[in-house]
Write an enzyme that holds these catalytic residues in place. Structure first.
Site, short mmCIF file in Angstrom:
data_model
loop_
_atom_site.label_atom_id
_atom_site.label_comp_id
_atom_site.label_asym_id
_atom_site.label_seq_id
_atom_site.Cartn_x
_atom_site.Cartn_y
_atom_site.Cartn_z
N CYS A 210 122.91 14.52 7.36
CA CYS A 210 124.17 14.72 7.56
C CYS A 210 124.89 15.41 6.62
O CYS A 210 124.68 16.64 6.70
CB CYS A 210 124.80 13.18 7.65
SG CYS A 210 126.38 13.01 8.54
N GLU B 245 117.46 7.36 9.42
CA GLU B 245 117.11 6.21 8.88
C GLU B 245 117.55 5.24 9.95
O GLU B 245 116.88 4.21 9.80
CB GLU B 245 117.82 6.30 7.65
CG GLU B 245 119.23 6.11 7.59
CD GLU B 245 120.13 7.40 7.82
OE1 GLU B 245 121.16 7.33 7.20
OE2 GLU B 245 119.49 8.41 7.99
N HIS C 95 121.42 10.76 11.35
CA HIS C 95 121.10 9.81 10.59
C HIS C 95 119.72 9.16 11.27
O HIS C 95 119.65 8.12 11.74
CB HIS C 95 122.08 8.54 10.41
CG HIS C 95 123.29 9.08 9.81
ND1 HIS C 95 123.40 9.19 8.17
CD2 HIS C 95 124.40 9.67 10.07
CE1 HIS C 95 124.71 9.48 7.88
NE2 HIS C 95 125.15 9.95 8.93
#
Length: 552
Positions: A387, A515, A513
């Site tokens: 990001c 994750e 993102h």
């Protein structure tokens, strides 16, 4: 129709007492894992007592990370634990705040839904809370609801009253209360003290809730005498007193609960007879986390909120998952980006096997991120940007590889002569902050022949976003001409989603993102590849960390 589909939905409510941050989310997620591994269809939800509509406008220092779901909901970080443990994608319906409840009720009142009635906490607020619980019942055998805060908090009272009523509504055979408390160890006397647990349960009982299970957070094993004492004073059956000591990894908690037959206690109270849990894959994963066979890598996370690691909880877990995929221990060190401003101290990165720049908002610390990225780019240190990390990588490349020395993001410098990062046209008129970013899952087309495409082994993927600014398309051709590959775009090619540097051993960044979609049993490909690159970097003799692990 199967027996599972005919059975009425069961509800588990997880509350906490004594102090906050005892781990209700992990306890709830662990119960969910055990029940799912018995073949039940399980979902989890979190009720947060704060008046914010969602955590999207809260400082990470106050509330930790904002976890974004596929449908674009900005939610509590515990939803990340839920997804990682039960391996399901959740939605807006899985996180409800006091603010959202009141917003809905007030909207109904203005619309005239309650015409003639005085709108009150009981029944209108509590009915809305109960409606949010029932909303998850279709297609699920078990709904696990975590109540944020602790018993005794004035903010939590409407939620506690609602779940008290809910058990009456559905019958005690269909609803179960789990209460998480602290059993502190007093070093001076060498004793575990049960009084805080007794008081916490008593307070819960005063509002009409009798727990069926008491989960005791403790530093030391509970003796049988202590278990019996807690059972006696809390009116809970002895097998409903469960020990919850700190584990080597949070993923071990379901196995520790299973050893104490917590899942059997729950199923017996519900009158459900299902198969034994299949925990073989989970057990192998935990063993790999606890005793990796291929050494250790050190990853530097250089960010804005590193003084509170919960600000990057999903990144912390996804790096661990990357270690699982490569059978290595990942030692993550959290470095404030401000320490690298004006080029100070960047040589410390020589001690690491990889650099990750995570997301964030605002100008503080950005120049330090640019310094760290430049060092990684010029010294072949594996780099992963997420990001804001991608945006900083583009700014750094524009300044130092393309010669646009005054390039910047218009988020941080509105009058920058070369705004290589800028607002979307659709965002220019937005003045409110809550829920107005590009949020949730968006498709990303991966360039043929790119490292990104090879990592994903796919031509198109879907990833979750939470940002407002984008790469300025006016500079794309120039960036690529100087060696920055645009390896991922929106399907129409209008938005940059991924970048990489082909000549670098591993330099990859995403506007999304990743994750948020990584799971311990299914590590995200980007994190698995990043940790693999870090291992290779160390094996080439570039990393003191790996040389020490190898005994060199």
């Amino acid at each position: 129709m199967s027996d599972t589909q005919k059975r009425p939905t069961k509800y588990i409510f997880v509350t906490g007492g004594v102090v906050s941050s005892l781990g209700k989310g992990i306890a709830a997620a662990s119960i969910g894992r055990l029940l799912k591994d018995r073949g039940l269809r399980v979902t989890l939800q979190k009720f947060d007592p704060y008046i914010n509509v969602d955590p999207g406008t809260l400082s990470p220092f106050q509330h930790g990370e904002v976890f974004v779901t596929d449908d674009g909901a900005e939610t509590d970080l515990d939803l990340g634990h839920y997804e990682r443990f039960i391996d399901d994608s959740l939605s807006q319906a899985n996180n409800i705040t006091t603010g959202r409840v009141y917003q809905t009720v007030i909207s109904k009142e203005r619309r005239g839904d309650y015409l003639g009635s005085t709108v009150q906490v009981i029944p209108h607020i509590t009915d809305e809370i109960k409606a949010n619980i029932r909303r998850l019942a279709p297609d699920h055998d078990v709904v696990i609801t975590e109540i944020g805060g602790t018993v005794g908090d004035i903010e939590s009272l409407p939620f506690l009253e609602a779940i008290r009523q809910f058990r009456v509504d559905v019958g005690k055979e269909n609803a179960l209360f789990v209460h998480l408390t602290l059993v502190p160890f007093i070093a001076a006397s060498g004793e575990l003290k049960t009084k805080p647990t007794q008081h916490s349960v008593r307070e819960l009982m005063q509002i009409g809730i009798q727990p069926d299970v008491v989960v005791c957070r403790t530093e030391h094993p509970l003796t049988e005498d202590i278990r019996r004492k807690i059972a006696l004073f809390t009116n809970v059956e002895a097998d409903g007193v469960v020990e919850a000591r700190d584990a080597a990894t949070i993923y071990e908690v379901p196995l520790l609960f299973r050893e104490q037959k917590l899942d059997e206690v729950i199923l017996r109270k519900f009158g459900i007879d299902v198969r034994e849990p299949d925990l073989e894959e989970w057990t192998r994963m935990v063993a790999r986390v606890k005793t990796p066979g291929s050494g250790e890598v050190r990853i530097a996370v250089v960010g804005k909120y590193t003084s509170l690691v919960d600000s990057y909880k999903s990144i912390q877990e996804a790096l661990s998952h990357g270690g699982i995929a490569n059978d290595v221990k990942v030692k993550t060190e959290w470095l404030s980006s401000e320490q690298f401003e004006e080029g100070r101290g960047v040589e410390i990165l020589e001690d690491y096997d990889g650099l990750l720049i995570p997301g964030g908002f605002g100008p503080r610390g950005v120049e330090g991120m640019l310094t760290a990225i430049r060092w990684a780019r010029e010294n072949n240190l594996p780099f992963f940007g997420i990001c804001l990390g991608l945006q900083c990588a583009v700014v750094e490349f524009a300044r130092n590889a393309c010669g646009l020395v005054e390039s910047h993001s218009s988020e941080f410098a509105e009058d920058a002569p070369d705004p290589v990062i800028c607002l979307l046209d659709s965002q220019l008129q937005v003045t409110t902050k809550g829920g107005t970013m590009r949020l949730g899952a968006y498709p990303c087309h991966l360039k043929e022949g790119s490292r990104a495409r090879a990592i994903y082994e796919a031509s198109e993927v879907s990833e979750r976003h939470r940002h407002r600014f984008e790469v300025n398309n006016a500079y794309r051709e120039m960036l690529e001409r100087h060696g920055l590959t645009i390896s991922g775009t929106s399907p129409d090619g209008g938005l940059v989603e991924m970048i990489e540097i082909t000549e670098h051993p591993w330099f990859v960044a995403g506007q999304f993102h990743p994750e948020l979609k990584s799971r311990p049993t299914r590590p995200h490909p980007l994190f698995a590849s990043f940790i693999e690159a870090a291992v290779q970097y160390g094996e080439r003799g570039s990393s003191p960390a790996v040389r020490e692990t190898a005994g060199v």
